[in-house]
Write a protein that holds these residues in place. Structure first.
Motif, short mmCIF file in Angstrom:
data_model
loop_
_atom_site.label_atom_id
_atom_site.label_comp_id
_atom_site.label_asym_id
_atom_site.label_seq_id
_atom_site.Cartn_x
_atom_site.Cartn_y
_atom_site.Cartn_z
N PRO A 41 0.69 -1.21 -0.11
CA PRO A 41 -0.26 -0.01 0.13
C PRO A 41 0.73 1.22 0.02
O PRO A 41 1.69 1.29 0.77
CB PRO A 41 -0.89 -0.04 1.32
CG PRO A 41 -0.77 -1.60 1.57
CD PRO A 41 0.56 -1.86 1.25
N ALA A 51 0.32 5.62 -0.02
CA ALA A 51 -0.42 6.65 0.18
C ALA A 51 -0.24 7.78 -0.91
O ALA A 51 1.03 8.31 -1.00
CB ALA A 51 -0.46 7.23 1.52
N ASP A 57 -1.18 10.85 -0.96
CA ASP A 57 -0.85 12.33 -0.67
C ASP A 57 0.60 12.26 -0.09
O ASP A 57 1.28 13.39 -0.59
CB ASP A 57 -1.76 12.57 0.56
CG ASP A 57 -1.84 11.44 1.59
OD1 ASP A 57 -1.21 10.37 1.37
OD2 ASP A 57 -2.12 12.14 2.68
N GLU A 58 0.94 11.17 0.55
CA GLU A 58 2.55 11.38 0.62
C GLU A 58 3.55 11.45 -0.44
O GLU A 58 4.42 12.03 -0.45
CB GLU A 58 2.86 10.17 1.80
CG GLU A 58 2.05 10.51 3.10
CD GLU A 58 2.47 9.27 4.09
OE1 GLU A 58 3.36 8.39 3.76
OE2 GLU A 58 1.94 9.01 5.16
N SER A 76 -6.59 8.63 -1.73
CA SER A 76 -6.60 7.07 -1.64
C SER A 76 -5.15 6.17 -1.61
O SER A 76 -4.30 7.38 -1.61
CB SER A 76 -7.15 6.84 -3.01
OG SER A 76 -8.40 7.35 -3.48
N ALA A 77 -5.14 5.34 -1.34
CA ALA A 77 -3.98 4.46 -1.34
C ALA A 77 -4.01 3.38 -2.61
O ALA A 77 -4.82 2.89 -2.79
CB ALA A 77 -3.67 3.65 -0.13
N PRO A 131 -3.56 2.69 3.62
CA PRO A 131 -2.76 3.79 3.30
C PRO A 131 -1.58 3.87 4.23
O PRO A 131 -1.35 4.95 4.72
CB PRO A 131 -3.56 4.78 3.35
CG PRO A 131 -4.65 4.39 4.39
CD PRO A 131 -4.74 2.98 4.61
N ARG A 174 2.76 3.85 4.20
CA ARG A 174 3.70 4.02 3.29
C ARG A 174 4.72 2.91 3.47
O ARG A 174 4.86 2.37 4.55
CB ARG A 174 4.52 5.28 3.44
CG ARG A 174 5.59 5.56 2.31
CD ARG A 174 6.34 6.90 2.35
NE ARG A 174 7.21 7.09 1.35
CZ ARG A 174 7.97 8.31 1.32
NH1 ARG A 174 7.47 9.18 2.17
NH2 ARG A 174 8.76 8.59 0.41
#
Length: 626
Positions: free
Chosen positions: A469, A471, A473-474, A503-504, A620, A622
């Motif tokens: 998974p 993320a 946004d990161e 989302s992831a 989600p 990292r």
């Protein structure tokens, strides 16, 4: 030569074979002759008996229907004759009002009972009232004293007669009943019954039903061309009796061209000649004394002859098949020894070929094993080359970023040097609090430089192959840390919209970051120097459990001529020294490794849109390994 044939096994086998064929042929011919000779008689008798049984059933149904139709109306004439109004009518035949009343009454009764006609006759035979008073022609005023149903009823009995109406020219069965008054028999009530409904049900099938009168004349039949035809000779005596009662009015009577016959089993046969030739019928007969009728069922014997011929043909064919089966069995026995010898030789030859083929297959297997090993080695080299290409693409991107990033690092370094000098002066002057704030600014600048260095280091190293998974946004935030200098150099405005709940996806964080760096860098190159330098980055989940990442620019778009080559390695539309042409090719293969899809299209409103489709993930988090 003869002696040679005597010692030749093949010649002896051929002689035995010919002898067997001759014997079987003679036996089969004799059996077939016996079947044809005796089977014809017995098969014909059997099928005629079956046809007669079917005819008896059909005859019983027909007679029952006729009797039921007649019995339905048999008692009705007497009931009408006993009606007081009918008696009053015949007592005063000149009462016209009464005549009109009885006419309407008879019409109503006739419609209710579904009979053909009802009428009232005076003792002299004149018709006084009738249910068809309002029709043309009508029975009123007609004299039917010559009909047997009239004088039988006038004499006090029950009149019954079948005839063709002299006025209506319609066939019907007549019932007559006397009208008894105090003065004696003053008239007769007559019912005429239509039997066309029964006759119409006889049409069709492989049989014919006929009803004949005492003179042998057909007056009911499913075939209209047989009506008013006689199956017995029309002698002058018969014609005179028929003319006296005017049973068939003015109809022309004729004789059917018939020929009678009788089988050995006592079955009655009747042949009737027609336009298509003579046709033979099996006749089943039953009399109806109460109506003085004779009902006959005629079954076409062509089906009987067809069944008989089919049976004989089947038996002959069975004998022929049996003879052929016996011949085949004998032939197989005669050739068994020869086959065994041939099989023995074939087995030896087969074993020899199997040995040769086994050796050939062993050699082929060795070659295949060597080829498989070579292909596996090639695959490993290919994977390593692909990984090296991905790394080369990142290093090329780092080389392009070096100049701009040096500026990004020089600025905080210069500021840190200035803040350090200021802090030393503030300490000398005893302004310790202000010196502490200055040292804090220096620490913030070093953290910024460390962050940039960290992202570059992570971007430059080779990632492992593990997927998990990621993320979005990161990943986008880290990507902007790396690509921010390129956006600033192109004066591009990046608009990010990851939705209310980012989302992831299932991917590798560093390689996905590399894909985004490549695509956003291409978008920055496309909009550089244009009026509209907006770049949009958005992501949205789909209904089929995937996430779509879209990057759109307002540049010139992808020309149609190069759309099919956009993902080819080393293909680039940029000038010399501005790229290796590996960015989109590497990005395409990375997304493919993730199990997703990458497409680059021309937007309908202008510019280019890159669409990345990846599997959605429920975690989600990292990936630490990358």
């Amino acid at each position: 030569m003869i002696a040679g044939d005597a010692t030749n096994p093949t010649a002896r086998m051929n002689r035995h074979r010919r002898r067997h064929w001759i014997i079987l042929g003679v036996v089969a011919a004799v059996v077939c002759l016996l079947i044809v000779s005796f089977g014809h008689r017995y098969a014909t008798a059997l099928y005629l008996d079956q046809a007669a049984a079917r005819g008896e059933n059909t005859l019983g149904l027909a007679v029952t229907a006729l009797r039921g139709q007649l019995a339905r109306y048999e008692k009705l004439p007497q009931l009408i004759a006993d009606d007081p109004d009918i008696k009053e009518l015949v007592a005063a035949p000149g009462n016209l009002a009464k005549v009109d009343e009885i006419n309407g009454f008879l019409k109503q009764i006739n419609e209710l009972l579904e009979s053909s006609d009802i009428y009232v006759m005076l003792p002299d035979g004149d018709t006084l009232a009738a249910s068809n008073f309002d029709q043309t022609p009508t029975f009123i005023g007609e004299n039917f004293s010559y009909r047997p149903y009239f004088y039988d009823a006038r004499n006090g009995g029950i009149g019954r007669f079948f005839a063709l109406g002299t006025t209506s020219l319609k066939r019907g069965y007549y019932f007559g009943a006397p009208i008894n008054t105090d003065a004696g028999i003053a008239g007769v009530v007559v019912f005429k019954v239509d039997i066309d409904v029964i006759e119409s049900s006889w049409r069709g099938g492989d049989y014919e039903i006929i009803v004949t009168d005492p003179e042998g004349i057909i007056f009911m039949s499913g075939r209209h061309d047989w009506l008013f035809s006689a199956i017995q000779p029309l002698t002058d005596e018969r014609l005179a009796r028929t003319a006296t009662t005017r049973r068939y009015a003015d109809a022309k009577l004729k004789e059917l061209p018939v020929t009678r016959g009788l089988t050995q089993d006592g079955h009655d046969l009747l042949s009737i000649a027609g336009r298509e030739g003579a046709r033979q019928y099996l006749v089943v007969t039953e009399t109806m004394p109460e109506a003085d009728w004779t009902v006959k069922v005629l079954l076409d014997t062509s089906s009987v002859h067809t069944q008989m011929l089919t049976t004989i043909a089947a038996l002959v064919l069975l004998v022929a098949l049996g003879a052929m089966g016996a011949a085949v069995w004998l032939e197989r026995r005669a050739r068994l020894a020869e086959r065994l010898q041939v099989q023995c030789e074939a087995r030896e030859e087969l074993e020899h070929r199997v040995e040769e083929r086994t050796a050939d297959l062993a050699a082929v297997n060795r070659l295949l094993e060597e080829e498989v090993a070579e292909r596996r080695m090639t695959e490993r080299v290919l994977r390593k080359t692909q990984s090296d290409l991905v790394q080369a693409g990142k290093l090329a991107a780092l080389g392009q970023m070096a100049a701009a990033l040096s500026h990004e690092l020089n600025q905080p370094l210069a500021a840190a040097r200035t803040y350090a000098d200021n802090a030393a002066l503030l300490i000398e002057r005893g302004r310790i609090d202000e010196a502490g704030e200055t040292v804090g600014r220096i620490a913030s600048l070093t953290e910024r430089m460390a962050s940039i260095s960290k992202h570059l280091r992570n971007f430059a190293r080779k990632p492992n192959e593990k997927l998990g998974p990621v993320a979005l946004d990161e990943t986008v935030r880290d990507t902007l840390e790396i690509i921010g200098w390129r956006l600033k150099a192109a004066d591009a405005d990046l608009i990010v919209n990851l939705g209310p709940a980012p989302s992831a996806v299932r991917a590798g964080a560093v390689r996905l970051q590399q894909v985004l760096v490549n695509i956003i860098s291409n978008a920055a190159d496309a909009v550089e120097g244009l009026d509209d330098r907006r770049i949009e980055l958005s992501a949205r989940p789909t209904e089929d459990g995937k996430v779509t990442i879209i990057v759109r620019d307002r540049g010139p778009g992808v020309p149609a001529a190069i759309a099919e080559r956009i993902f080819d390695p080393f293909f680039s539309t940029k000038g010399v020294g501005k790229g290796l042409g590996l960015g989109l090719s590497i990005s395409y293969n990375i997304i493919k490794d993730f199990g997703g899809m990458l497409a680059v299209e021309k937007h309908p409103d202008g510019g280019t849109v890159a669409i990345i489709t990846l599997e959605a993930s429920d975690m989600p988090v990292r990936e630490a390994a990358e």
